[in-house]
Motif scaffolding. Sequence first.
Motif, PDB file in Angstrom:
ATOM      1  N   ASP A  36       0.897  -1.111  -0.036  1.00  0.00           N
ATOM      2  CA  ASP A  36       0.143  -0.444   0.107  1.00  0.00           C
ATOM      3  C   ASP A  36       0.832   1.856  -0.041  1.00  0.00           C
ATOM      4  O   ASP A  36       0.263   2.284  -0.047  1.00  0.00           O
ATOM      5  CB  ASP A  36      -1.078  -0.073   1.588  1.00  0.00           C
ATOM      6  CG  ASP A  36      -0.334   0.138   2.616  1.00  0.00           C
ATOM      7  OD1 ASP A  36       0.834   0.178   3.121  1.00  0.00           O
ATOM      8  OD2 ASP A  36      -1.059  -0.787   3.574  1.00  0.00           O
ATOM      9  N   GLY A  37       1.889   0.912  -0.351  1.00  0.00           N
ATOM     10  CA  GLY A  37       2.815   2.199   0.198  1.00  0.00           C
ATOM     11  C   GLY A  37       2.866   3.172   1.203  1.00  0.00           C
ATOM     12  O   GLY A  37       2.973   4.463   1.618  1.00  0.00           O
ATOM     13  N   CYS A  38       2.654   2.374   2.487  1.00  0.00           N
ATOM     14  CA  CYS A  38       2.930   3.590   4.264  1.00  0.00           C
ATOM     15  C   CYS A  38       4.414   3.174   4.317  1.00  0.00           C
ATOM     16  O   CYS A  38       3.907   4.500   5.348  1.00  0.00           O
ATOM     17  CB  CYS A  38       1.419   2.771   5.085  1.00  0.00           C
ATOM     18  SG  CYS A  38       2.366   0.825   5.766  1.00  0.00           S
ATOM     19  N   GLY A  39       5.361   2.951   4.257  1.00  0.00           N
ATOM     20  CA  GLY A  39       6.362   3.010   4.709  1.00  0.00           C
ATOM     21  C   GLY A  39       6.713   1.759   6.075  1.00  0.00           C
ATOM     22  O   GLY A  39       7.863   1.917   6.463  1.00  0.00           O
ATOM     23  N   ARG A  40       5.448   1.213   6.530  1.00  0.00           N
ATOM     24  CA  ARG A  40       6.070   1.084   7.864  1.00  0.00           C
ATOM     25  C   ARG A  40       6.811  -0.053   8.256  1.00  0.00           C
ATOM     26  O   ARG A  40       7.706   0.250   9.009  1.00  0.00           O
ATOM     27  CB  ARG A  40       4.559   0.993   8.751  1.00  0.00           C
ATOM     28  CG  ARG A  40       3.571   1.830   9.087  1.00  0.00           C
ATOM     29  CD  ARG A  40       2.227   1.144   9.840  1.00  0.00           C
ATOM     30  NE  ARG A  40       1.199   2.404   9.835  1.00  0.00           N
ATOM     31  CZ  ARG A  40       0.315   2.068  10.767  1.00  0.00           C
ATOM     32  NH1 ARG A  40       0.079   0.706  11.523  1.00  0.00           N
ATOM     33  NH2 ARG A  40      -0.323   3.761  11.077  1.00  0.00           N
ATOM     34  N   CYS A  41       7.117  -0.516   7.598  1.00  0.00           N
ATOM     35  CA  CYS A  41       7.935  -1.588   7.358  1.00  0.00           C
ATOM     36  C   CYS A  41       9.222  -1.566   7.210  1.00  0.00           C
ATOM     37  O   CYS A  41      10.458  -2.386   7.191  1.00  0.00           O
ATOM     38  CB  CYS A  41       7.501  -2.899   6.051  1.00  0.00           C
ATOM     39  SG  CYS A  41       7.665  -2.606   5.171  1.00  0.00           S
ATOM     40  N   CYS A  42       9.404  -0.443   6.416  1.00  0.00           N
ATOM     41  CA  CYS A  42      10.674   0.346   5.933  1.00  0.00           C
ATOM     42  C   CYS A  42      11.141   1.353   7.357  1.00  0.00           C
ATOM     43  O   CYS A  42      12.231   2.015   7.013  1.00  0.00           O
ATOM     44  CB  CYS A  42      10.683   1.063   4.886  1.00  0.00           C
ATOM     45  SG  CYS A  42      10.142  -0.085   3.581  1.00  0.00           S
TER      46      CYS A  42
END
Length: 168
Positions: A36-42
Amino acid sequence: MSKTASRPRSKPEEQPFWRVKTLEALSSDEWESLCDGCGRCCLVKLEDEDTAEVLYTDVACTLLDEGSCRCRDYPNRQAKVSDCVRLTPETVRGLSWLPHTCAYRLVSEGRDLPWWHPLVSGDPETVHAAGVSVRDRVAGPEEDFSLAELLERLTDWPMEDVSSEEPA
């Protein structure tokens, strides 16, 4: 003799791929579109050596573009970031730190995607508008912080659930 017009049979509504396929059955394009492009995993995560608990920080991977919440060099990310985790169906099921909002996690658990997911909304900006992404929440890239400073940047919000209800 009268002829009766036959009505065309209504086609059952086609279900989106994430509702009918397992993670293993997804095509490469379907797999990539689940992000989804949230970036939380990054966000940088730290593991407590004593308890094995994974703790989130508000510090981004060096390759995370904080505006788009996407990787700046996705094809080469693992060569550039040694601890970058490549998601596969197997790793998705084994990673306790994947956010509860993560589409890979949701699909692996047999759950549907929320209204703000770009595959549902048709708009890649809804993940940001819904407050799910890391946009405007990142303290900076990991190279700007020492380990001691990372310990001061611990946060819980990346693991928070976000309402799956679309606002009225």
